[in-house]
Structure formats: C-alpha cells, structure tokens
Design an enzyme around this catalytic site. Structure first.
Site, PDB file in Angstrom:
ATOM      1  N   HIS A  74      15.991  22.867  42.722  1.00 12.73           N
ATOM      2  CA  HIS A  74      14.931  23.256  43.603  1.00 12.73           C
ATOM      3  C   HIS A  74      14.852  22.289  44.846  1.00 12.73           C
ATOM      4  O   HIS A  74      14.782  21.208  44.648  1.00 12.73           O
ATOM      5  CB  HIS A  74      13.433  23.487  43.044  1.00 12.73           C
ATOM      6  N   TYR A 203       2.324  27.007  44.732  1.00 10.09           N
ATOM      7  CA  TYR A 203       1.170  26.461  44.283  1.00 10.09           C
ATOM      8  C   TYR A 203       0.157  26.873  45.421  1.00 10.09           C
ATOM      9  O   TYR A 203       0.142  27.018  46.631  1.00 10.09           O
ATOM     10  CB  TYR A 203       1.124  24.792  44.718  1.00 10.09           C
ATOM     11  N   PRO A 295      -1.573  17.825  35.385  1.00  7.76           N
ATOM     12  CA  PRO A 295       0.146  18.450  35.441  1.00  7.76           C
ATOM     13  C   PRO A 295       0.321  18.840  36.974  1.00  7.76           C
ATOM     14  O   PRO A 295       1.425  19.089  37.264  1.00  7.76           O
ATOM     15  CB  PRO A 295       0.105  19.305  34.345  1.00  7.76           C
ATOM     16  N   LYS A 299       4.123  14.866  37.021  1.00  4.73           N
ATOM     17  CA  LYS A 299       4.659  13.385  37.112  1.00  4.73           C
ATOM     18  C   LYS A 299       4.681  13.047  35.443  1.00  4.73           C
ATOM     19  O   LYS A 299       5.486  12.023  35.275  1.00  4.73           O
ATOM     20  CB  LYS A 299       3.802  12.616  37.543  1.00  4.73           C
ATOM     21  N   TYR A 387       6.940  14.233  45.628  1.00  3.62           N
ATOM     22  CA  TYR A 387       7.215  15.336  44.512  1.00  3.62           C
ATOM     23  C   TYR A 387       8.553  15.135  43.823  1.00  3.62           C
ATOM     24  O   TYR A 387       8.597  15.206  42.740  1.00  3.62           O
ATOM     25  CB  TYR A 387       7.164  16.518  45.271  1.00  3.62           C
TER      26      TYR A 387
HETATM   27  C1  LIG Z   1       1.206  22.016  29.431  1.00  6.12           C
HETATM   28  C2  LIG Z   1       1.911  20.731  29.696  1.00  6.12           C
HETATM   29  C3  LIG Z   1       2.520  20.723  30.969  1.00  6.12           C
HETATM   30  C4  LIG Z   1       3.352  19.876  31.330  1.00  6.12           C
HETATM   31  N1  LIG Z   1       3.799  19.570  32.524  1.00  6.12           N
HETATM   32  C5  LIG Z   1       4.636  18.935  32.957  1.00  6.12           C
HETATM   33  C6  LIG Z   1       5.646  18.755  34.124  1.00  6.12           C
HETATM   34  O1  LIG Z   1       5.917  19.570  34.938  1.00  6.12           O
HETATM   35  N2  LIG Z   1       6.304  17.793  34.528  1.00  6.12           N
HETATM   36  C7  LIG Z   1       6.116  16.438  33.910  1.00  6.12           C
HETATM   37  O2  LIG Z   1       6.808  15.505  33.945  1.00  6.12           O
HETATM   38  N3  LIG Z   1       5.188  16.272  32.809  1.00  6.12           N
HETATM   39  C8  LIG Z   1       4.425  17.363  32.370  1.00  6.12           C
HETATM   40  N4  LIG Z   1       3.726  17.345  31.315  1.00  6.12           N
HETATM   41  C9  LIG Z   1       3.491  15.851  31.059  1.00  6.12           C
HETATM   42  C10 LIG Z   1       4.578  15.544  29.832  1.00  6.12           C
HETATM   43  O3  LIG Z   1       4.880  16.659  28.829  1.00  6.12           O
HETATM   44  C11 LIG Z   1       4.018  14.390  29.096  1.00  6.12           C
HETATM   45  O4  LIG Z   1       3.733  13.263  30.144  1.00  6.12           O
HETATM   46  C12 LIG Z   1       5.301  13.723  28.060  1.00  6.12           C
HETATM   47  O5  LIG Z   1       5.541  14.438  27.082  1.00  6.12           O
HETATM   48  C13 LIG Z   1       5.103  12.249  27.930  1.00  6.12           C
HETATM   49  O6  LIG Z   1       6.351  11.808  26.802  1.00  6.12           O
HETATM   50  P1  LIG Z   1       5.939  10.860  25.964  1.00  6.12           P
HETATM   51  O7  LIG Z   1       7.242  10.528  25.143  1.00  6.12           O
HETATM   52  O8  LIG Z   1       5.240   9.443  26.375  1.00  6.12           O
HETATM   53  O9  LIG Z   1       4.605  11.543  24.888  1.00  6.12           O
HETATM   54  P2  LIG Z   1       4.967  12.775  24.010  1.00  6.12           P
HETATM   55  O10 LIG Z   1       5.844  13.519  24.707  1.00  6.12           O
HETATM   56  O11 LIG Z   1       3.438  13.172  23.829  1.00  6.12           O
HETATM   57  O12 LIG Z   1       5.571  12.164  22.756  1.00  6.12           O
HETATM   58  C14 LIG Z   1       4.807  11.357  21.792  1.00  6.12           C
HETATM   59  C15 LIG Z   1       5.440  11.359  20.425  1.00  6.12           C
HETATM   60  O13 LIG Z   1       4.907  10.501  19.584  1.00  6.12           O
HETATM   61  C16 LIG Z   1       4.706  11.438  18.143  1.00  6.12           C
HETATM   62  N5  LIG Z   1       3.528  10.463  17.555  1.00  6.12           N
HETATM   63  C17 LIG Z   1       2.363  10.671  17.830  1.00  6.12           C
HETATM   64  N6  LIG Z   1       1.459  10.000  17.036  1.00  6.12           N
HETATM   65  C18 LIG Z   1       2.375   9.487  16.109  1.00  6.12           C
HETATM   66  C19 LIG Z   1       2.344   8.721  15.110  1.00  6.12           C
HETATM   67  N7  LIG Z   1       0.970   8.051  14.833  1.00  6.12           N
HETATM   68  N8  LIG Z   1       3.376   8.184  14.311  1.00  6.12           N
HETATM   69  C20 LIG Z   1       4.498   8.723  14.801  1.00  6.12           C
HETATM   70  N9  LIG Z   1       4.886   9.290  15.831  1.00  6.12           N
HETATM   71  C21 LIG Z   1       3.514   9.859  16.594  1.00  6.12           C
HETATM   72  C22 LIG Z   1       4.345  12.785  18.687  1.00  6.12           C
HETATM   73  O14 LIG Z   1       4.537  13.831  17.651  1.00  6.12           O
HETATM   74  C23 LIG Z   1       5.299  12.874  19.898  1.00  6.12           C
HETATM   75  O15 LIG Z   1       6.587  13.357  19.272  1.00  6.12           O
HETATM   76  C24 LIG Z   1       2.983  18.297  30.726  1.00  6.12           C
HETATM   77  C25 LIG Z   1       2.157  18.451  29.772  1.00  6.12           C
HETATM   78  C26 LIG Z   1       1.741  19.494  29.204  1.00  6.12           C
HETATM   79  C27 LIG Z   1       0.603  19.347  28.112  1.00  6.12           C
END
Ligand SMILES: Cc1cc2nc3c(=O)[nH]c(=O)nc-3n(C[C@H](O)[C@H](O)[C@H](O)COP(=O)(O)OP(=O)(O)OC[C@H]3O[C@@H](n4cnc5c(N)ncnc54)[C@H](O)[C@@H]3O)c2cc1C
Length: 394
Positions: A74, A203, A295, A299, A387
């Site tokens: 995009h 948006y 969201p 980011k 962005y």
């Molecule tokens: C609806 C929604 C829309 C979003 N849209 C966007 C977007 O458009 N763009 C964007 O950049 N971000 C977006 N986000 C945010 C993004 O999804 C998160 O910031 C991202 O997943 C963070 O990655 P992470 O690896 O830090 O954590 P997570 O993806 O939460 O991964 C953490 C992992 O750790 C595991 N875990 C947790 N506790 C334990 C434990 N005790 N022992 C072992 N494993 C464990 C979990 O099962 C999970 O698999 C969105 C979030 C949501 C909910």
C-alpha cells in the site's frame, strides 16, 4: 530433564520467532518455549500491517517468498471525515516507502516453518514456565511438558511472551516502572468474506465514532468500529455492525460498503503500556511483554520486530567481540523508538475516536487536527513517516 542453550526464549510470537531466526543467522543457538500449540498460533487473527523496515528485514533474511506473492503493498491511506475522503500519499511523502498488508498469522507460519526447517527447536505446549536466577550469569527456566518437569539452562533469557506472559512479572517489583493509559473505548473487529470496499485502508472519524476499513486478502476483509470496551459482543448482531459501518463511513458521493458473511467478531480493549527498563540482569523483555500500543497506529508487531533486531545484534556483539555495551544499552535503545511509537499510536487514537466525556470542545480540536493533517504537507509527512515506520535505530 535438563537442557542447555545460549538464549532461552519464552514465547513463539513475532518477537520470539524472529529473535531465534536472527540469532541462528549469527550462529547463536536458542530454544523457544511456547505455551500454545502450533495450530492455534497459526490460526490466531491479529495484526496485518507491516512497516517498510519489517518487510525489508524479512526480505534480507529470505523470509519473503509468500509475503511477496500474497502481501498487498500500500502506498497511501485515506482519512475520512465530514463525508469526504482525503488521501495521504505515504510513498510520495517518504521517498518511496510503503507498508504491506500481510496477516500476522501468515508471518508466523513463515517464521515457524523457517525455524523448524533449519533444525531449530520450538517446544510447543509447555506449561508452568518459571524463571530462576535471572540476576546471575546462569539463569534457568523451569517448565513442564507432557507431565515431565524440565529445566533449561541458558546464558540469557528473552521474555517474548506477550502482555500476559510470565517474564515481566519475574522482574523484582521495585524494578518495574510502569506507564499506562486505558482508553474509554474499545474496537469491535470483524472478518468478512467479501471483496475489498476500497483500494486502501480508510480511517474514518464520525460523530458516531471511529471506523476502520482494512483488508487481509482479496476475499477477506478486516473492519473495526469504536465501541464501549465493556460491551458484550452478543449485543451486536451482524446487521447492527453493518449498519454502523455504513453510517460512519458514509460519503457525500454515496460510497458503498461491499458486504458478505461475517465469519468472526470480537471486542478488544485499548491501552497504552510501557515498562521501564526492559531488562534486568540476564532477562531481556521484547515486544508486547514490555509495551502495548492501541492498534490505531498499527505498530505492535513492528515494535516487537524492532526490539529483537536490537537484541540479536547486541547478543552477537557480546558473544563474538566480548562487547557488552550494546546489551547494557538495550533498554535505552529500544525505549527511544517505543516511546515514539507510543506517541504516534496515542496521537492517531486521540485524533480519530469520540471521547464519551467531551462532545463539544474536543471534537472541534479533532476536526482542526484532521484538517491540518490533510491540508498541510508538513503535517501529512509527519503522519506518513511514522506510519510506514521510522528507521530501526532511532
Ligand atoms: C486485534 C489486534 C489487531 C492488531 N493489529 C496490529 C497491526 O495492524 N499492526 C501491528 O503492528 N500490530 C497489531 N497488533 C498487535 C500485535 O498483534 C502484537 O503487538 C504482536 O503480536 C506482539 O508480538 P509478541 O511476539 O511481542 O507477542 P505475542 O504475539 O503476544 O506472542 C507471545 C507468545 O508467547 C506465548 N506465551 C504467553 N505466555 C507464555 C508462557 N507463560 N509460557 C510460554 N509461552 C507463553 C503466547 O502464547 C504467544 O504465542 C494487533 C493486536 C490485536 C490483538
């Protein structure tokens, strides 16, 4: 059972998986411990917007084959208010940079496959994860798997286990400096089987509240409407959701929402959260374990990738050149970019949502800000560069 690795990673989300892949490129071994099973991880719908830097990193690492084929590049977004759409030409304002819509669960499928194909260890379905001796030079992770108690000895622990994980609470309470904001609204998100209603993300600011038209693929659309964060999704019929989307996105030139069956709907709360510092002893927090953004700025996933890129580089310098200063500076380095993204996400959220406690003064400020953003090249450039994503080292 006792195991040993250099970097013990908790969590197979974007942060944990990307970290293990970056480390393996440097010859540094790691083991990932993940609470869920692979199928569940690969089916959870979350983020979808990849910054240019995230796309470039995946490309450099050879993880881009499916993203190149299936991702949608995009070059702009639309800000819609008072029945008119205004295009922010992101690429023109940022020397050709863009963002790619490629769903998070597809990214995760690619990262998991790549890590397993190179012989990496991801232990799914682990339980009772506990961190020990994090301030010593030999931290350990206790966990159980298939009813067997195990211990993973490591040099460093990366807490990549998201907002509800166990890593952050393992920091001594006195070391946890938390900064947080909860917003008085949430997002009702749907997945709809339909063709896209627009070529670019929309948006929309309206008197009835915020709405976002996004996409996941040519046949699957992601849409959100602002709602009460405590509302029950059972109160929202499909008809009500569609009616609200149409009302909030209505234009003077009769724009039409393309509709189809709604296959998933849920309500999520919105909050900003940062813990400082992001490290303690041999424990390093990355991604949602350390910070959450609303969201609106898209980011979260991108910040997780930026954190682990710094962490992987700092670990490489520590192992290969015995230089610890980048590890010592990890938190300071990450937090500079984290707070920039926190501000951008808060700013987008504040500009585009209706605040229930102020329906007179604040809406006028919002309209003034929206008009400034679409009329001033300087203001539009500021939105655009945030962005598509600022450089990893900020
Ligand atoms: C609806 C929604 C829309 C979003 N849209 C966007 C977007 O458009 N763009 C964007 O950049 N971000 C977006 N986000 C945010 C993004 O999804 C998160 O910031 C991202 O997943 C963070 O990655 P992470 O690896 O830090 O954590 P997570 O993806 O939460 O991964 C953490 C992992 O750790 C595991 N875990 C947790 N506790 C334990 C434990 N005790 N022992 C072992 N494993 C464990 C979990 O099962 C999970 O698999 C969105 C979030 C949501 C909910």
């Amino acid at each position: 059972m006792n195991m040993r690795t250099r970097v013990g990673i908790i969590g197979a989300g974007p942060a944990g998986l990307m970290l293990s892949l970056l480390l393996s490129r440097e010859g540094i071994d790691s083991i990932i411990l993940e609470r869920r099973d692979r199928e569940e991880i690969e089916a959870t719908i979350r983020a979808g917007v990849l910054e240019q830097g995230t796309v470039d990193l995946m490309t450099e690492m050879g993880l881009d084959e499916r993203m190149k084929r299936e991702g949608l590049v995009h070059h702009g977004i639309e800000l819609r208010f008072d029945g008119e759409g205004h295009r922010i030409h992101l690429s023109e304002l940022t020397n050709g940079r863009a963002f790619t819509v490629y769903p998070q669960h597809e990214v995760l499928k690619d990262l998991i496959a790549a890590r397993l194909n190179e012989g990496g260890q991801i232990l799914f379905n682990v339980k009772d994860v506990q961190l020990a001796d994090i301030s010593s030079s030999q931290p350990r992770i206790h966990f159980s798997r298939e009813h067997e108690q195990s211990e993973l000895q490591c040099d460093f622990i990366a807490g990549c286990d998201g907002f509800h994980g166990v890593s952050r609470p393992s920091l001594p309470e006195a070391e946890q400096h938390v900064f947080t904001r909860t917003y008085p609204f949430g997002w009702l998100g749907i997945l709809m089987q339909a063709p896209p209603s627009a070529d670019e993300l929309i948006y929309a600011y309206s008197e009835r509240g915020f709405a976002l038209i996004s996409t996941r693929s040519p046949d699957l659309q992601r849409m959100y409407i602002q709602c009460d964060p405590d509302d029950d999704i059972a109160n929202w019929s499909d008809e009500m959701i569609l009616e609200e989307l149409q009302a909030r996105l209505a234009t003077t030139n009769n724009w039409q929402l393309r509709v189809g069956p709604i296959t998933q709907k849920s309500i999520l709360a919105m909050r900003s959260f940062v813990i400082e510092p992001m490290q303690y002893g041999r424990l390093f927090l990355a991604g949602d374990a350390a910070h959450i953004v609303p969201p609106t700025g898209a980011k979260g996933l991108n910040l997780a990738v930026a954190d682990v890129r710094h962490l992987a580089h700092a670990l490489k310098m520590s192992y290969t050149q015995n230089r610890a200063e980048l590890l010592e500076a990890y938190s300071t380095t990450c937090l500079r970019r984290v707070w920039r993204a926190e501000h951008f996400s808060w700013w987008m959220t504040s500009m585009l949502h209706r605040f229930p406690d102020d329906d007179t003064f604040y809406p006028r400020l919002q309209r003034a800000q929206l008009e400034y953003t679409v009329r001033s090249r300087a203001a539009a450039t500021s939105l655009a560069e945030n962005y598509v994503g600022l450089p990893f080292t900020w």
